[in-house]
Design a protein around this motif. Structure first.
Motif, PDB file in Angstrom:
ATOM      1  N   GLU A 292       0.816  -1.218   0.000  1.00 43.03           N
ATOM      2  CA  GLU A 292       0.000   0.000   0.000  1.00 43.03           C
ATOM      3  C   GLU A 292       0.850   1.269   0.000  1.00 43.03           C
ATOM      4  O   GLU A 292       0.448   2.293  -0.550  1.00 43.03           O
ATOM      5  CB  GLU A 292      -0.935   0.004   1.213  1.00 43.03           C
ATOM      6  N   GLN A 293       1.996   1.216   0.658  1.00 45.22           N
ATOM      7  CA  GLN A 293       2.958   2.305   0.634  1.00 45.22           C
ATOM      8  C   GLN A 293       4.315   1.719   1.012  1.00 45.22           C
ATOM      9  O   GLN A 293       4.401   0.610   1.529  1.00 45.22           O
ATOM     10  CB  GLN A 293       2.545   3.441   1.581  1.00 45.22           C
ATOM     11  N   LYS A 294       5.381   2.464   0.755  1.00 46.92           N
ATOM     12  CA  LYS A 294       6.725   1.911   0.892  1.00 46.92           C
ATOM     13  C   LYS A 294       7.190   1.779   2.332  1.00 46.92           C
ATOM     14  O   LYS A 294       8.040   0.945   2.632  1.00 46.92           O
ATOM     15  CB  LYS A 294       7.717   2.751   0.094  1.00 46.92           C
ATOM     16  N   GLU A 295       6.668   2.596   3.236  1.00 41.58           N
ATOM     17  CA  GLU A 295       7.099   2.557   4.630  1.00 41.58           C
ATOM     18  C   GLU A 295       5.894   2.434   5.549  1.00 41.58           C
ATOM     19  O   GLU A 295       4.790   2.905   5.224  1.00 41.58           O
ATOM     20  CB  GLU A 295       7.893   3.819   4.977  1.00 41.58           C
ATOM     21  N   SER A 296       6.108   1.826   6.707  1.00 36.83           N
ATOM     22  CA  SER A 296       5.033   1.692   7.696  1.00 36.83           C
ATOM     23  C   SER A 296       4.640   3.070   8.217  1.00 36.83           C
ATOM     24  O   SER A 296       5.482   3.950   8.388  1.00 36.83           O
ATOM     25  CB  SER A 296       5.493   0.804   8.853  1.00 36.83           C
ATOM     26  N   GLY A 297       3.345   3.239   8.464  1.00 38.57           N
ATOM     27  CA  GLY A 297       2.865   4.517   8.990  1.00 38.57           C
ATOM     28  C   GLY A 297       1.409   4.740   8.656  1.00 38.57           C
ATOM     29  O   GLY A 297       0.708   3.826   8.197  1.00 38.57           O
ATOM     30  N   ILE A 298       0.933   5.957   8.890  1.00 41.82           N
ATOM     31  CA  ILE A 298      -0.464   6.310   8.613  1.00 41.82           C
ATOM     32  C   ILE A 298      -0.698   6.341   7.109  1.00 41.82           C
ATOM     33  O   ILE A 298       0.096   6.904   6.352  1.00 41.82           O
ATOM     34  CB  ILE A 298      -0.798   7.681   9.230  1.00 41.82           C
ATOM     35  N   LEU A 299      -1.789   5.753   6.672  1.00 39.00           N
ATOM     36  CA  LEU A 299      -2.147   5.739   5.260  1.00 39.00           C
ATOM     37  C   LEU A 299      -2.875   7.021   4.870  1.00 39.00           C
ATOM     38  O   LEU A 299      -3.762   7.487   5.597  1.00 39.00           O
ATOM     39  CB  LEU A 299      -3.039   4.534   4.958  1.00 39.00           C
ATOM     40  N   SER A 300      -2.526   7.575   3.734  1.00 35.64           N
ATOM     41  CA  SER A 300      -3.199   8.783   3.246  1.00 35.64           C
ATOM     42  C   SER A 300      -4.356   8.408   2.325  1.00 35.64           C
ATOM     43  O   SER A 300      -4.280   7.405   1.607  1.00 35.64           O
ATOM     44  CB  SER A 300      -2.202   9.683   2.505  1.00 35.64           C
ATOM     45  N   ASN A 301      -5.418   9.205   2.368  1.00 35.05           N
ATOM     46  CA  ASN A 301      -6.611   8.972   1.534  1.00 35.05           C
ATOM     47  C   ASN A 301      -7.133   7.534   1.661  1.00 35.05           C
ATOM     48  O   ASN A 301      -7.659   6.959   0.711  1.00 35.05           O
ATOM     49  CB  ASN A 301      -6.317   9.259   0.052  1.00 35.05           C
ATOM     50  N   TRP A 302      -6.991   6.967   2.859  1.00 27.09           N
ATOM     51  CA  TRP A 302      -7.304   5.553   3.006  1.00 27.09           C
ATOM     52  C   TRP A 302      -8.787   5.256   2.912  1.00 27.09           C
ATOM     53  O   TRP A 302      -9.197   4.218   2.375  1.00 27.09           O
ATOM     54  CB  TRP A 302      -6.737   5.026   4.323  1.00 27.09           C
ATOM     55  N   LEU A 303      -9.639   6.145   3.398  1.00 27.33           N
ATOM     56  CA  LEU A 303     -11.078   5.900   3.323  1.00 27.33           C
ATOM     57  C   LEU A 303     -11.511   5.720   1.882  1.00 27.33           C
ATOM     58  O   LEU A 303     -12.216   4.758   1.546  1.00 27.33           O
ATOM     59  CB  LEU A 303     -11.848   7.059   3.975  1.00 27.33           C
ATOM     60  N   GLU A 304     -11.086   6.617   1.004  1.00 26.72           N
ATOM     61  CA  GLU A 304     -11.475   6.533  -0.398  1.00 26.72           C
ATOM     62  C   GLU A 304     -10.895   5.290  -1.059  1.00 26.72           C
ATOM     63  O   GLU A 304     -11.576   4.595  -1.816  1.00 26.72           O
ATOM     64  CB  GLU A 304     -11.016   7.787  -1.151  1.00 26.72           C
ATOM     65  N   ARG A 305      -9.638   4.971  -0.765  1.00 22.10           N
ATOM     66  CA  ARG A 305      -8.990   3.811  -1.371  1.00 22.10           C
ATOM     67  C   ARG A 305      -9.645   2.510  -0.915  1.00 22.10           C
ATOM     68  O   ARG A 305      -9.867   1.595  -1.711  1.00 22.10           O
ATOM     69  CB  ARG A 305      -7.503   3.810  -1.017  1.00 22.10           C
ATOM     70  N   LEU A 306      -9.962   2.430   0.369  1.00 23.62           N
ATOM     71  CA  LEU A 306     -10.563   1.207   0.901  1.00 23.62           C
ATOM     72  C   LEU A 306     -11.989   1.032   0.413  1.00 23.62           C
ATOM     73  O   LEU A 306     -12.444  -0.103   0.193  1.00 23.62           O
ATOM     74  CB  LEU A 306     -10.525   1.237   2.429  1.00 23.62           C
ATOM     75  N   ALA A 307     -12.720   2.130   0.235  1.00 25.60           N
ATOM     76  CA  ALA A 307     -14.101   2.035  -0.237  1.00 25.60           C
ATOM     77  C   ALA A 307     -14.175   1.588  -1.694  1.00 25.60           C
ATOM     78  O   ALA A 307     -15.213   1.087  -2.145  1.00 25.60           O
ATOM     79  CB  ALA A 307     -14.809   3.376  -0.065  1.00 25.60           C
ATOM     80  N   LEU A 308     -13.073   1.722  -2.427  1.00 25.94           N
ATOM     81  CA  LEU A 308     -13.045   1.267  -3.813  1.00 25.94           C
ATOM     82  C   LEU A 308     -12.892  -0.246  -3.914  1.00 25.94           C
ATOM     83  O   LEU A 308     -13.383  -0.874  -4.855  1.00 25.94           O
ATOM     84  CB  LEU A 308     -11.878   1.937  -4.563  1.00 25.94           C
ATOM     85  N   GLU A 309     -12.194  -0.840  -2.927  1.00 28.46           N
ATOM     86  CA  GLU A 309     -11.909  -2.271  -3.010  1.00 28.46           C
ATOM     87  C   GLU A 309     -11.491  -2.788  -1.643  1.00 28.46           C
ATOM     88  O   GLU A 309     -10.748  -2.106  -0.915  1.00 28.46           O
ATOM     89  CB  GLU A 309     -10.784  -2.515  -4.018  1.00 28.46           C
ATOM     90  N   GLN A 310     -11.941  -3.978  -1.298  1.00 30.09           N
ATOM     91  CA  GLN A 310     -11.531  -4.607  -0.045  1.00 30.09           C
ATOM     92  C   GLN A 310     -10.038  -4.915  -0.105  1.00 30.09           C
ATOM     93  O   GLN A 310      -9.570  -5.642  -0.967  1.00 30.09           O
ATOM     94  CB  GLN A 310     -12.338  -5.882   0.186  1.00 30.09           C
ATOM     95  N   ARG A 311      -9.273  -4.371   0.838  1.00 31.28           N
ATOM     96  CA  ARG A 311      -7.819  -4.510   0.817  1.00 31.28           C
ATOM     97  C   ARG A 311      -7.264  -5.049   2.135  1.00 31.28           C
ATOM     98  O   ARG A 311      -6.048  -5.112   2.316  1.00 31.28           O
ATOM     99  CB  ARG A 311      -7.172  -3.157   0.488  1.00 31.28           C
ATOM    100  N   ILE A 312      -8.178  -5.404   3.065  1.00 34.59           N
ATOM    101  CA  ILE A 312      -7.746  -5.867   4.379  1.00 34.59           C
ATOM    102  C   ILE A 312      -8.386  -7.218   4.679  1.00 34.59           C
ATOM    103  O   ILE A 312      -9.611  -7.330   4.687  1.00 34.59           O
ATOM    104  CB  ILE A 312      -8.145  -4.865   5.489  1.00 34.59           C
ATOM    105  N   MET A 313      -7.585  -8.223   4.934  1.00 36.61           N
ATOM    106  CA  MET A 313      -8.101  -9.506   5.390  1.00 36.61           C
ATOM    107  C   MET A 313      -8.112  -9.512   6.920  1.00 36.61           C
ATOM    108  O   MET A 313      -7.167  -9.030   7.562  1.00 36.61           O
ATOM    109  CB  MET A 313      -7.260 -10.653   4.855  1.00 36.61           C
ATOM    110  N   THR A 314      -9.148 -10.062   7.501  1.00 36.75           N
ATOM    111  CA  THR A 314      -9.384  -9.973   8.943  1.00 36.75           C
ATOM    112  C   THR A 314      -8.193 -10.362   9.818  1.00 36.75           C
ATOM    113  O   THR A 314      -7.913  -9.674  10.803  1.00 36.75           O
ATOM    114  CB  THR A 314     -10.629 -10.791   9.326  1.00 36.75           C
ATOM    115  N   PRO A 315      -7.445 -11.441   9.516  1.00 37.25           N
ATOM    116  CA  PRO A 315      -6.339 -11.790  10.417  1.00 37.25           C
ATOM    117  C   PRO A 315      -5.229 -10.747  10.476  1.00 37.25           C
ATOM    118  O   PRO A 315      -4.408 -10.767  11.397  1.00 37.25           O
ATOM    119  CB  PRO A 315      -5.805 -13.107   9.837  1.00 37.25           C
ATOM    120  N   SER A 316      -5.223  -9.815   9.517  1.00 39.79           N
ATOM    121  CA  SER A 316      -4.124  -8.842   9.453  1.00 39.79           C
ATOM    122  C   SER A 316      -4.389  -7.566  10.236  1.00 39.79           C
ATOM    123  O   SER A 316      -3.488  -6.728  10.356  1.00 39.79           O
ATOM    124  CB  SER A 316      -3.853  -8.472   7.985  1.00 39.79           C
ATOM    125  N   ILE A 317      -5.593  -7.391  10.798  1.00 38.93           N
ATOM    126  CA  ILE A 317      -5.954  -6.102  11.391  1.00 38.93           C
ATOM    127  C   ILE A 317      -6.229  -6.218  12.889  1.00 38.93           C
ATOM    128  O   ILE A 317      -6.791  -7.205  13.362  1.00 38.93           O
ATOM    129  CB  ILE A 317      -7.169  -5.475  10.664  1.00 38.93           C
TER     130      ILE A 317
END
Length: 336
Positions: free
Chosen positions: A155-180
């Motif tokens: 999702e990005q090159k370094e760990s940290g806060i994601l930018s524009n994440w609401l819009e990106r996530l609403a476009l497509e499921q990108r998180i599997m439950t065991p990872s969050i």
């Protein structure tokens, strides 16, 4: 009272005076005992002790005896709780959240697992940014036997806060439950998983959280998601219900988006999943499973009839014809 409030079961705060560990690892299970050993071992290998981590298996009246696995692997360290009757996975998730006592909740399906360092890295994220509602890592897709198939996109090159994440996530499921991992007080504020959904309930929840909180991303792949047709999503592919409820999830969380982009994002998401449904239809056609094929095509057209979708349908139909012609020719050659 709105449908949204009625559909999001309340998650009450932990009673004052109760012991509050940092972690609650809540493991919902239903007829996945053959995978549960691997799941438990992946957690116990990182166990910081009962004072810091609550570990519970919450079973939805399985018939494959998960209690025996918990007794053998978890011994006195893992609590086993079983529903009195089968309540469905959404209610089982709710039980997990209500029974949790930790400040951070990790819902870990009984057929998934985590890799070494998961809890340490996730804890660091919450210590670095106290305002985040959740943190997730890159994840591995594995098959039924546990063999790695692929790794989720970076999702990005370094760990940290994601930018524009609401819009990106609403476009497509990108998180599997065991990872969050989610802060418990975020669930207390926003409620549990939406009872209107039997698929895509996780996607709706992650979008809901992203609409209210910053989200942290860990670049290292520290969780593994098992793909098999006995999983919740797998069971609903043949009927097309996986896509039916994906469509409903998109409609539900459209209200979480800023008004100026809500329609655009919703339309793009519907088109994305129309394409996804057509790709699933093709994979079902070559199995062959015609019931699943037509169910997925039907759902694709319910999502969108855009030019892109129609062209994709034509391309997949041509591929299917070529595939079956090759099969027929090969069979004739063998028979001759």
């Amino acid at each position: 009272m709105s449908d949204r409030i009625l559909s999001h079961p309340p998650i009450p705060p932990v009673t004052d005076g109760e012991h509050r560990p940092l972690w609650s690892v809540m493991i919902p299970t239903y007829n996945c005992a053959k995978y549960l050993r691997e799941t438990l071992l992946s957690v116990l290998a990182q166990d910081p002790g009962a004072e810091v981590m609550q570990i519970e298996v919450i079973d939805d009246c399985s018939t494959d005896n998960p209690a025996a696995v918990v007794e053998e692997v978890g011994r006195d360290r893992v609590v086993f709780y079983q529903q009195k009757e089968n309540v469905g996975h959404i209610r089982n998730f709710e039980t997990c959240l209500v029974r949790s006592r930790g400040k951070l909740i990790h819902l870990l399906h009984g057929d998934d697992c985590v890799r070494d360092g998961f809890y340490r890295k996730m804890q660091q994220a919450f210590e670095t940014r106290a305002d985040i509602g959740a943190a997730f890592c890159r994840h591995i897709f594995m098959d039924e036997e546990g063999h790695w198939q692929s790794i989720s996109e970076l999702e990005q090159k370094e760990s940290g806060i994601l930018s524009n994440w609401l819009e990106r996530l609403a476009l497509e499921q990108r998180i599997m439950t065991p990872s969050i991992v989610v802060r418990r007080d975020a669930y207390e504020k926003l409620g549990g998983f939406d009872s209107r959904l039997i698929c895509s309930e996780d996607w709706e929840m992650w979008v809901r959280i992203a609409a209210h909180y910053p989200i942290w991303y860990e670049v290292e792949p520290l969780a593994a998601y098992r793909m098999h047709f006995n999983s919740n999503t797998g069971r609903h592919i043949r009927t097309g219900e996986d896509m039916k409820y994906t469509r409903l999830a998109i409609e539900i969380f459209k209200d979480y988006l800023p008004e100026n982009i809500a329609n655009k994002i919703s339309s793009q998401a519907r088109e994305t999943y129309a394409i996804s449904s057509l790709e699933m239809a093709y994979s079902m056609l070559i199995k062959p499973d015609l019931v699943a094929t037509f169910a997925q095509i039907r759902e694709a057209l319910q999502f969108s009839c855009s030019l892109r979708v129609i062209l994709q349908m034509a391309r997949i139909l041509i591929q299917a014809v070529i595939y079956w012609m090759k099969r027929i020719i090969a069979r004739e050659v063998v028979l001759s």
